[in-house]
Scaffold this motif. Structure first.
Motif, PDB file in Angstrom:
ATOM      1  N   ARG A 212       0.829  -1.212   0.000  1.00  0.00           N
ATOM      2  CA  ARG A 212       0.000   0.000   0.000  1.00  0.00           C
ATOM      3  C   ARG A 212       0.859   1.255   0.000  1.00  0.00           C
ATOM      4  NH1 ARG A 212      -4.670  -2.302   4.086  1.00  0.00           N
ATOM      5  NH2 ARG A 212      -6.155  -2.874   2.441  1.00  0.00           N
ATOM      6  N   ASP A 261      -6.905  -3.485  -1.812  1.00  0.00           N
ATOM      7  CA  ASP A 261      -7.400  -2.136  -2.058  1.00  0.00           C
ATOM      8  C   ASP A 261      -6.575  -1.133  -1.257  1.00  0.00           C
ATOM      9  OD1 ASP A 261      -8.208  -2.486   0.540  1.00  0.00           O
ATOM     10  OD2 ASP A 261     -10.361  -2.403   0.118  1.00  0.00           O
ATOM     11  N   GLY A 262      -6.817   0.149  -1.490  1.00  0.00           N
ATOM     12  CA  GLY A 262      -6.113   1.196  -0.764  1.00  0.00           C
ATOM     13  C   GLY A 262      -4.645   1.273  -1.102  1.00  0.00           C
ATOM     14  N   ASP A 266      -4.703   5.250  -4.641  1.00  0.00           N
ATOM     15  CA  ASP A 266      -6.076   4.777  -4.422  1.00  0.00           C
ATOM     16  C   ASP A 266      -6.439   4.757  -2.949  1.00  0.00           C
ATOM     17  OD1 ASP A 266      -6.677   4.336  -7.147  1.00  0.00           O
ATOM     18  OD2 ASP A 266      -5.531   2.473  -7.099  1.00  0.00           O
ATOM     19  N   GLY A 267      -5.415   4.818  -2.086  1.00  0.00           N
ATOM     20  CA  GLY A 267      -5.698   4.908  -0.663  1.00  0.00           C
ATOM     21  C   GLY A 267      -5.899   6.330  -0.190  1.00  0.00           C
ATOM     22  N   ARG A 270     -10.227   8.841  -4.253  1.00  0.00           N
ATOM     23  CA  ARG A 270     -11.184   7.987  -4.956  1.00  0.00           C
ATOM     24  C   ARG A 270     -12.043   8.862  -5.866  1.00  0.00           C
ATOM     25  NH1 ARG A 270     -10.306   2.542  -5.352  1.00  0.00           N
ATOM     26  NH2 ARG A 270      -9.618   1.727  -3.355  1.00  0.00           N
TER      27      ARG A 270
END
Length: 271
Positions: A212, A261-262, A266-267, A270
């Protein structure tokens, strides 16, 4: 093998493959250079930083390799933690036929590590048709763009089915061991802050944090995992963190990273 003293010599991880890294007590980002030997020739993958050079060189010698036997240095991206020692190795290898192999977009940055008269040593994986063979041992190159840099790629040893993955499958490691060891309960755990086995250290959560933080976005990581997950892999050897050498762990971690995810921007943002 979980003590610092256990890593003061090269560690054989597969046939003709040695971990020649440095176990630094003062960092949680361990770097893993790998030496691949076939008969009287050797290739060094992600050789390490300038400050690690003496230790890595000592372990190469302990593995029975004279620097002049090294025919190629492979750099899977251009960060100083794996490229900083490049000029030292060029001098020690003292081999006019030595090849510095990376991806074309990486060589622009790699050129800043060396003198101009050494530029002819640089070559791209494209120049080699995505494969380098020495003494009938073949290393295959697979592009994984933007995981984490534009020119990132991984290297697959066809002989041992070992995949050298650079930052992919890497990890921050507060309590590091060369080989990852997941417990049965790890495969169904959903609360990394509350280990079902009572342990205070979770190697899987550190891997998740690393991806991440280091990977630019979910799409780039997902694309990279999908390009490599169908390979016949007996072992995954990342540049950071621990080696995965059990099929169940390889499949489990691959699936987790593919759906993570994240990741990166993207973390934060959005649409």
């Amino acid at each position: 093998m979980d003590s610092f003293d256990a890593y003061d010599r090269p560690v054989k991880i597969a046939e003709g493959i040695f971990w020649v890294g440095f176990r630094d007590k003062n960092t949680n980002l361990f770097c893993n250079p790998y030496l691949v030997i076939e008969d009287e020739q050797a290739v060094l993958i992600d050789a390490g930083s300038r400050t690690d050079f003496a230790v890595v060189m000592m372990k190469i010698l302990q593995a029975g390799i004279d620097p002049r036997q090294i025919v190629a240095l492979i750099y899977q991206h251009y960060d100083p933690d794996l490229c900083g020692s490049m000029p030292n190795f060029i001098d020690m290898c003292d081999n006019p036929a030595l090849k510095l192999i990376s991806e074309k977009s990486n060589t622009v940055f790699l050129s800043y590590y060396i003198h101009r008269d050494r530029y002819p040593l640089l070559s791209s994986i494209n120049d080699h048709d995505f494969k380098f063979t020495f003494n009938n041992r073949s290393l295959r190159f697979i592009s994984t763009p933007y995981a984490h840099s534009q020119g990132s790629f991984v290297t697959y040893d066809e002989k041992t089915r070992t995949l050298f993955t650079s930052d992919i499958f890497g990890s921050f490691s507060t309590e590091w061991d060369l080989f990852m060891k997941l417990e049965e309960a790890c495969y169904t755990c959903n609360d990394y802050g509350n280990c079902p086995t009572g342990k205070t250290h979770c190697p899987f959560s550190e891997m998740i944090e690393f991806h991440r933080s280091v990977m630019p976005c979910e799409k780039a990581l997902r694309h990279a995992i999908r390009k490599i997950k169908d390979l016949d892999m007996a072992m995954i050897a990342p540049q950071h963190g621990s080696i995965l050498n059990r099929k169940r762990e390889i499949e489990f971690v691959s699936d987790a990273l593919e759906s993570l995810d994240g990741v990166g921007i993207d973390g934060i943002v959005r649409d």
